[in-house]
Design a protein around this motif. Sequence first.
Motif, PDB file in Angstrom:
ATOM      1  N   PRO A   2       0.806  -1.228   0.000  1.00 59.21           N
ATOM      2  CA  PRO A   2       0.000   0.000   0.000  1.00 59.21           C
ATOM      3  C   PRO A   2       0.835   1.273   0.000  1.00 59.21           C
ATOM      4  N   ALA A   3       2.126   1.152   0.324  1.00 55.96           N
ATOM      5  CA  ALA A   3       3.006   2.312   0.311  1.00 55.96           C
ATOM      6  C   ALA A   3       3.542   2.619  -1.085  1.00 55.96           C
ATOM      7  N   VAL A   4       3.102   1.849  -2.087  1.00 58.74           N
ATOM      8  CA  VAL A   4       3.570   2.051  -3.462  1.00 58.74           C
ATOM      9  C   VAL A   4       2.369   2.291  -4.382  1.00 58.74           C
ATOM     10  N   PRO A   5       1.665   3.401  -4.202  1.00 56.35           N
ATOM     11  CA  PRO A   5       0.555   3.687  -5.122  1.00 56.35           C
ATOM     12  C   PRO A   5       1.035   3.892  -6.553  1.00 56.35           C
ATOM     13  N   GLU A   6       2.335   4.168  -6.712  1.00 51.82           N
ATOM     14  CA  GLU A   6       2.902   4.374  -8.054  1.00 51.82           C
ATOM     15  C   GLU A   6       2.853   3.102  -8.902  1.00 51.82           C
ATOM     16  N   ALA A   7       2.521   1.959  -8.296  1.00 50.96           N
ATOM     17  CA  ALA A   7       2.395   0.724  -9.070  1.00 50.96           C
ATOM     18  C   ALA A   7       1.355   0.863 -10.180  1.00 50.96           C
ATOM     19  N   GLN A   8       0.384   1.756  -9.990  1.00 52.16           N
ATOM     20  CA  GLN A   8      -0.629   1.955 -11.019  1.00 52.16           C
ATOM     21  C   GLN A   8      -0.038   2.518 -12.310  1.00 52.16           C
ATOM     22  N   ASN A   9       1.175   3.065 -12.234  1.00 55.30           N
ATOM     23  CA  ASN A   9       1.790   3.656 -13.423  1.00 55.30           C
ATOM     24  C   ASN A   9       2.197   2.610 -14.454  1.00 55.30           C
ATOM     25  N   PHE A  10       2.302   1.353 -14.056  1.00 52.00           N
ATOM     26  CA  PHE A  10       2.623   0.311 -15.034  1.00 52.00           C
ATOM     27  C   PHE A  10       1.595   0.286 -16.158  1.00 52.00           C
ATOM     28  N   GLN A  11       0.344   0.516 -15.819  1.00 45.90           N
ATOM     29  CA  GLN A  11      -0.706   0.478 -16.830  1.00 45.90           C
ATOM     30  C   GLN A  11      -0.651   1.673 -17.778  1.00 45.90           C
ATOM     31  N   LYS A  12       0.156   2.672 -17.444  1.00 42.52           N
ATOM     32  CA  LYS A  12       0.283   3.855 -18.297  1.00 42.52           C
ATOM     33  C   LYS A  12       1.386   3.693 -19.343  1.00 42.52           C
TER      34      LYS A  12
END
Length: 295
Positions: A196-206
């Motif tokens: 949960p401390a890595v919300p930047e994981a959503q950037n993979f889909q970008k």
Amino acid sequence: MKDIRFVAADGFPLHGHLYEGGGEGPAVLISSAAAVPDAIYRHFASHLIDLGASKVLTYDYRGVARSEAPSRWKSRLNLKDWGVLDFPAALDELRLLSGSRPMVGIGHSYGGVALGLSNRSASFERYALLASLSGYYRNTAQPCAMYAKMNLLGVPLTIPFGKLPKWGGLGEAVPGTIFRDWARWCRNPNFLFADPAVPEAQNFQKVTIPLLSVGITDDVWGTPRAVESLLRRFGNASVLHEMWFSPASSDGAPIGHLGFFRKHQANKLWPAVTDWLLNDKVPDGAALRREMRAA
């Protein structure tokens, strides 16, 4: 080759090396594996210059090798920072140095993860993932040994030393907080994507640029399951090609997780990757992952 210094957005000082030549080709960013110094990539970087790359930048992530934390630094060092802060800083430095040249990149192991975390993939024409993987220990070729090395040896060592020392057996010395992040991610089947401390994981889909994934068959970390687990996260890449090298692809000697970048591979393993990076030529034998095309 010359030493360069630059600074991440949070003020952390980073060290790198710039390679320059007279070529008119793209500028290339090389992003390291975890706990691997940028010096490992010097022969590959020089070779790219010989082939016509205009500039090549290698660099050390914060807390690794020559990118040491300043004595005054008090903020926690996080593993995600390598992708969220250090990768963009290196990219911006290369852009500053190369002007309007097209840019391409190659990420070794964590260097592929860094692309996904960075939210800066659109800066590249294309990007190669070399032995890039999702590090869940059960997907490695030696799960019991990997678990023990990281959690029964590595994590405890970080408590008295404040870091995982180089003699801990996992590469260069790594700050304790970063190593504990690494070990925690590798204990989870969903790797960093469960943190949960890595919300930047959503950037993979970008990530929508073309990708080339290169695996090594005798890499104990980058097994087909581990590589596949990461590639699924790049679900919107416009094109994704995948290829694998084995020891038989070279001279029969082991390649492993680091061996692709050894100088003697220049005429054996490198041409397929360098020709794709510099000339956008798809390597012979690379499989097109059609299911990875964007809708």
